[in-house]
Design a protein around this motif. Structure first.
Motif, mmCIF file in Angstrom:
data_model
loop_
_atom_site.group_PDB
_atom_site.id
_atom_site.type_symbol
_atom_site.label_atom_id
_atom_site.label_comp_id
_atom_site.label_asym_id
_atom_site.label_seq_id
_atom_site.Cartn_x
_atom_site.Cartn_y
_atom_site.Cartn_z
ATOM 1 N N GLN A 108 -37.614 27.864 32.317
ATOM 2 C CA GLN A 108 -37.090 26.503 32.419
ATOM 3 C C GLN A 108 -37.695 25.793 33.616
ATOM 4 O O GLN A 108 -38.042 24.614 33.543
ATOM 5 C CB GLN A 108 -35.565 26.533 32.519
ATOM 6 N N HIS A 109 -37.829 26.502 34.718
ATOM 7 C CA HIS A 109 -38.438 25.948 35.933
ATOM 8 C C HIS A 109 -39.871 25.497 35.643
ATOM 9 O O HIS A 109 -40.265 24.375 35.976
ATOM 10 C CB HIS A 109 -38.394 27.024 37.026
ATOM 11 N N ASP A 110 -40.654 26.373 35.013
ATOM 12 C CA ASP A 110 -42.048 26.055 34.700
ATOM 13 C C ASP A 110 -42.151 24.891 33.714
ATOM 14 O O ASP A 110 -43.027 24.028 33.846
ATOM 15 C CB ASP A 110 -42.770 27.280 34.139
ATOM 16 N N GLU A 111 -41.251 24.866 32.741
ATOM 17 C CA GLU A 111 -41.264 23.771 31.762
ATOM 18 C C GLU A 111 -40.930 22.441 32.437
ATOM 19 O O GLU A 111 -41.538 21.411 32.130
ATOM 20 C CB GLU A 111 -40.274 24.067 30.638
ATOM 21 N N ALA A 112 -39.987 22.459 33.376
ATOM 22 C CA ALA A 112 -39.631 21.228 34.098
ATOM 23 C C ALA A 112 -40.823 20.726 34.914
ATOM 24 O O ALA A 112 -41.088 19.516 34.959
ATOM 25 C CB ALA A 112 -38.422 21.472 34.995
ATOM 26 N N ILE A 113 -41.562 21.620 35.550
ATOM 27 C CA ILE A 113 -42.756 21.222 36.311
ATOM 28 C C ILE A 113 -43.793 20.606 35.378
ATOM 29 O O ILE A 113 -44.369 19.550 35.673
ATOM 30 C CB ILE A 113 -43.352 22.424 37.072
ATOM 31 N N THR A 114 -44.012 21.255 34.234
ATOM 32 C CA THR A 114 -44.988 20.743 33.261
ATOM 33 C C THR A 114 -44.601 19.348 32.783
ATOM 34 O O THR A 114 -45.454 18.451 32.682
ATOM 35 C CB THR A 114 -45.093 21.712 32.060
ATOM 36 N N VAL A 115 -43.325 19.142 32.510
ATOM 37 C CA VAL A 115 -42.865 17.825 32.041
ATOM 38 C C VAL A 115 -43.020 16.786 33.147
ATOM 39 O O VAL A 115 -43.441 15.654 32.878
ATOM 40 C CB VAL A 115 -41.411 17.886 31.532
ATOM 41 N N LEU A 116 -42.702 17.145 34.390
ATOM 42 C CA LEU A 116 -42.881 16.190 35.498
ATOM 43 C C LEU A 116 -44.340 15.768 35.627
ATOM 44 O O LEU A 116 -44.637 14.586 35.845
ATOM 45 C CB LEU A 116 -42.390 16.801 36.813
ATOM 46 N N GLU A 117 -45.253 16.724 35.510
ATOM 47 C CA GLU A 117 -46.679 16.377 35.552
ATOM 48 C C GLU A 117 -47.035 15.425 34.422
ATOM 49 O O GLU A 117 -47.781 14.461 34.610
ATOM 50 C CB GLU A 117 -47.528 17.649 35.476
ATOM 51 N N ARG A 118 -46.495 15.696 33.246
ATOM 52 C CA ARG A 118 -46.749 14.833 32.091
ATOM 53 C C ARG A 118 -46.166 13.439 32.288
ATOM 54 O O ARG A 118 -46.801 12.433 31.949
ATOM 55 C CB ARG A 118 -46.140 15.495 30.854
ATOM 56 N N VAL A 119 -44.959 13.361 32.834
ATOM 57 C CA VAL A 119 -44.341 12.064 33.122
ATOM 58 C C VAL A 119 -45.222 11.281 34.092
ATOM 59 O O VAL A 119 -45.431 10.075 33.922
ATOM 60 C CB VAL A 119 -42.908 12.247 33.686
ATOM 61 N N GLY A 120 -45.750 11.964 35.090
ATOM 62 C CA GLY A 120 -46.638 11.302 36.048
ATOM 63 C C GLY A 120 -47.874 10.731 35.377
ATOM 64 O O GLY A 120 -48.269 9.582 35.625
ATOM 65 N N ARG A 121 -48.496 11.542 34.510
ATOM 66 C CA ARG A 121 -49.714 11.100 33.807
ATOM 67 C C ARG A 121 -49.418 10.040 32.760
ATOM 68 O O ARG A 121 -50.047 8.991 32.732
ATOM 69 C CB ARG A 121 -50.385 12.291 33.113
ATOM 70 N N GLN A 122 -48.461 10.327 31.875
ATOM 71 C CA GLN A 122 -48.200 9.474 30.711
ATOM 72 C C GLN A 122 -47.507 8.168 31.078
ATOM 73 O O GLN A 122 -47.791 7.129 30.493
ATOM 74 C CB GLN A 122 -47.352 10.247 29.704
ATOM 75 N N CYS A 123 -46.609 8.216 32.050
ATOM 76 C CA CYS A 123 -45.809 7.033 32.376
ATOM 77 C C CYS A 123 -46.274 6.356 33.655
ATOM 78 O O CYS A 123 -45.752 5.303 34.016
ATOM 79 C CB CYS A 123 -44.330 7.414 32.509
ATOM 80 N N GLY A 124 -47.201 6.960 34.361
ATOM 81 C CA GLY A 124 -47.693 6.370 35.605
ATOM 82 C C GLY A 124 -46.683 6.438 36.744
ATOM 83 O O GLY A 124 -46.708 5.606 37.647
ATOM 84 N N ILE A 125 -45.813 7.426 36.712
ATOM 85 C CA ILE A 125 -44.795 7.576 37.755
ATOM 86 C C ILE A 125 -45.288 8.620 38.740
ATOM 87 O O ILE A 125 -45.132 9.828 38.527
ATOM 88 C CB ILE A 125 -43.429 7.950 37.141
ATOM 89 N N ARG A 126 -45.882 8.156 39.808
ATOM 90 C CA ARG A 126 -46.539 9.041 40.766
ATOM 91 C C ARG A 126 -45.569 10.010 41.448
ATOM 92 O O ARG A 126 -45.923 11.144 41.733
ATOM 93 C CB ARG A 126 -47.272 8.214 41.820
ATOM 94 N N CYS A 127 -44.345 9.593 41.691
ATOM 95 C CA CYS A 127 -43.401 10.493 42.360
ATOM 96 C C CYS A 127 -43.137 11.729 41.506
ATOM 97 O O CYS A 127 -42.886 12.814 42.039
ATOM 98 C CB CYS A 127 -42.109 9.785 42.743
ATOM 99 N N ALA A 128 -43.210 11.629 40.184
ATOM 100 C CA ALA A 128 -43.021 12.790 39.310
ATOM 101 C C ALA A 128 -44.127 13.810 39.546
ATOM 102 O O ALA A 128 -43.874 15.013 39.658
ATOM 103 C CB ALA A 128 -42.994 12.358 37.847
ATOM 104 N N THR A 129 -45.366 13.328 39.650
ATOM 105 C CA THR A 129 -46.497 14.208 39.920
ATOM 106 C C THR A 129 -46.359 14.861 41.288
ATOM 107 O O THR A 129 -46.612 16.057 41.440
ATOM 108 C CB THR A 129 -47.816 13.411 39.855
ATOM 109 N N MET A 130 -45.934 14.092 42.281
ATOM 110 C CA MET A 130 -45.771 14.634 43.629
ATOM 111 C C MET A 130 -44.668 15.698 43.680
ATOM 112 O O MET A 130 -44.820 16.729 44.336
ATOM 113 C CB MET A 130 -45.490 13.501 44.610
#
Length: 151
Positions: A108-130
């Protein structure tokens, strides 16, 4: 992976905030129960009821984490609604809660990290990537692996 459907982005956002708050509440309860182990030995406390609370809290954290992760496809527009950045924005705090919860499974931890990276890329939300990157750095730090911070 399970995919849940909602009536709109506000609905999924409210549900996920509710779920993340329950995760935080049960995380706190588990930490308190763990600190009571010494007291249990000295006092006459019913260990069975405390063990039941611990098992129940773990189950609730797993359930809430699974529900948040099941909302990702809807939030990111993979279901019947067009993708919007607001869905990704609503996910950030809930996913950050999962990442910071020591009682979430490593999957679940790894999946949450993967989704945050995707949110950063797909939605342009830089704080998610950080947040995702900092979480990975913290995981390496916990394992004793030296890290270099780069922008």
């Amino acid at each position: 992976m399970r995919h849940d459907n909602y009536s709109g982005f506000w609905t999924v956002g409210i549900w996920n905030k509710h779920r993340a708050t329950r995760i935080l509440l049960h995380q706190l309860l588990l930490e308190l129960l763990q600190s009571m182990e010494e007291i249990q030995q000295r006092a006459n406390i019913d260990v069975c009821s405390l063990n039941y609370l611990e098992v129940k809290s773990h189950a609730i954290i797993q359930e809430m984490t699974g529900d948040i992760l099941a909302s990702v496809p809807f939030s990111l527009g993979e279901m019947s609604v067009p993708p919007k950045s607001v869905g990704g924005y609503f996910l950030v705090w809930s996913l950050q809660t999962i990442i910071r919860c020591p009682f979430a499974s490593s999957q679940q931890h790894d999946e949450a990290i993967t989704v945050l990276e995707r949110v950063g890329r797909q939605c342009g939300i830089r704080c998610a990537t950080m947040i995702a990157k900092n979480s990975q750095h913290y995981d390496l730090y916990k394992k004793g692996i030296p890290i270099q911070f780069t922008e």
